[in-house]
Design a protein around this motif. Sequence first.
Motif, PDB file in Angstrom:
ATOM      1  N   CYS A 130     -19.879  38.229 -10.325  1.00 31.83           N
ATOM      2  CA  CYS A 130     -19.426  36.879  -9.976  1.00 31.83           C
ATOM      3  C   CYS A 130     -18.645  36.298 -11.139  1.00 31.83           C
ATOM      4  N   GLY A 132     -17.625  33.215 -11.433  1.00 37.26           N
ATOM      5  CA  GLY A 132     -18.152  31.889 -11.778  1.00 37.26           C
ATOM      6  C   GLY A 132     -19.315  31.988 -12.756  1.00 37.26           C
ATOM      7  N   CYS A 133     -20.258  32.881 -12.476  1.00 37.43           N
ATOM      8  CA  CYS A 133     -21.431  33.062 -13.343  1.00 37.43           C
ATOM      9  C   CYS A 133     -21.106  33.970 -14.527  1.00 37.43           C
ATOM     10  N   TYR A 137     -24.614  41.147 -10.631  1.00 39.53           N
ATOM     11  CA  TYR A 137     -25.846  41.033  -9.850  1.00 39.53           C
ATOM     12  C   TYR A 137     -26.270  42.388  -9.327  1.00 39.53           C
ATOM     13  N   CYS A 147     -22.702  35.552  -4.222  1.00 35.63           N
ATOM     14  CA  CYS A 147     -23.366  35.018  -5.409  1.00 35.63           C
ATOM     15  C   CYS A 147     -24.424  34.005  -4.986  1.00 35.63           C
ATOM     16  N   VAL A 149     -25.639  31.643  -6.640  1.00 35.08           N
ATOM     17  CA  VAL A 149     -25.334  30.316  -7.187  1.00 35.08           C
ATOM     18  C   VAL A 149     -24.098  29.727  -6.516  1.00 35.08           C
ATOM     19  N   HIS A 150     -23.027  30.519  -6.463  1.00 33.23           N
ATOM     20  CA  HIS A 150     -21.737  30.005  -5.983  1.00 33.23           C
ATOM     21  C   HIS A 150     -21.482  30.280  -4.502  1.00 33.23           C
TER      22      HIS A 150
HETATM   23 ZN    ZN Z   1     -21.857  32.839  -9.279  1.00 38.05          ZN
END
Ligand code: ZN
Length: 524
Positions: A130, A132-133, A137, A147, A149-150
């Motif tokens: 990801c 963004g992170c 994963y 993701c 989170v996103h």
């Molecule tokens: Zn993410």
Amino acid sequence: MTNPARWFISSSIPYVNARPHLGFALEIVQSDALARFRRSQGSEVHFLTGTDDNSLSNVRAAENNGISVGELVDRHSAAFFELREVLDLSFDDFIKTSSDPRHTPAVHRLWKHCEASGDIYKQAYRGLYCVGCEVFYKEPEVADGRCPVHLSQLEIVEEENFFFRLSRYQDALEKALESDRVRIEPLERRNEALGLLKSGLEDISISRSSHRARGWGIPVPGDESQIIYVWFDALANYISALGYAEDEEAFERFWLSSDVRAHVIGKDIVRQHALYWPAFLLSAGLPLPTVIYVHGFLSISGRKISKSLGSGVDPVELARTYGSDAIRYYLLAKVPSLKDSDFSLETFDRVYRSDLADQLGNLVSRAVALACKEGGIASSDRGFPEGASPLVEAALNLPQDIETFVDAFDFSAALGAIWGLVREANRYVVAAKPWERPPQSEERSPVVYLLLETLRWVAVHLEPFLPGTATEIVGRLGLISPETAGGFGEGAFQVRAGAGPLFPKSSKKGTDAHIAEVNTTNRV
Ligand SMILES: [Zn+2]
């Protein structure tokens, strides 16, 4: 814990693909309150913040906006630095990881120490990533390749990378966390970190191809084709800013031999701070953080704040309208310090009017008006009035209560205790009715003195949380001796009339709509 001599305190360093949002304001205000409180207790404090410029998210944001990464990073990093004034912050240092000359050599030094410990090796890698992170994963962690989170589609990345032997630190990390050598607050986050450990640690990639990084970031020492993975780079800021590269005195003082090394972070980066960072430090033979405070997420009117999704409230606009202490008060008093919480402009405005303008502001105005009719001068010559013992008792209990709450990183309870005293003072003055007594009489002067002294006490204990308001109250009271120090009952005042309300209520209306329309995603 009784006032250790030396504290290192850091916020996380946010990546700067957009301007600061209210969620980061929460973290930096909590960090600042902790730093100011420890200083007020006589501790030596070094409070660090900064920006993570080398993140790949910054590269993507710059591409989307058609400007160079350097330009985007400089512009946004400056906006984060400006929070110092906007939120009245007291950080001692601000590190900008792309251009601070202390950073790259420190990251390289950390890398070389880990390498010398046999913890860095090169291997082909394929994983779900990801942007963004900036995290890879594992399959079981992600539903439908998205993701967690996103919620965005993860990318399959395949390349040759350097790896860090995280697996080697499984036992050492378990011991560090279970023994609270690295204390994680709250318990829920400690359990989460221990859960990640129990599921077994795999080695992690700590570099990426220079091509995937668009050439942005810190090259691996001795291999220009690879850029150091952003977490290895970003986490190192905590020691690079102290002068780890050159063994500067600050590094010795605030990392190697400080009593407390405290990180304040959000709940999305527990894994990196509770596992990766301590493992890098163990590998390099350096001391671990002693405590990690993990705050929750702030939503805005029920919607998640996220840099990529955008959010509705700009802390800078809010401060311009209401003042920095109004935001500090809301974030510290009304957000449970280590839990998720929701913010709405309606609640914020209501809290401003009730807690700040009505309860505290009106008490100050009333006390100043009463004192002026006394001739302005007030001292404790006549002692405390009869019937004031609940108020005096509440005042005397305040310092210990605040210390207990701040030790537990519970700013909401600490401010609740201060507002308890404010409410007690309001109740007291309404019951005592000093305005019905003649000025300078036995029945009136001690009541007025007690009110002024209670407000001084409020101001002294409010300083770490609402520094501007504390200074303003002390100024209005015309404190003559002893300055802000001294026990309860030792203040003496020469009050002058003339100032307006401490928290004006007018001119707030009509600005709400403007604040609500600010959208951080479009503001580059
Ligand atoms: Zn993410």
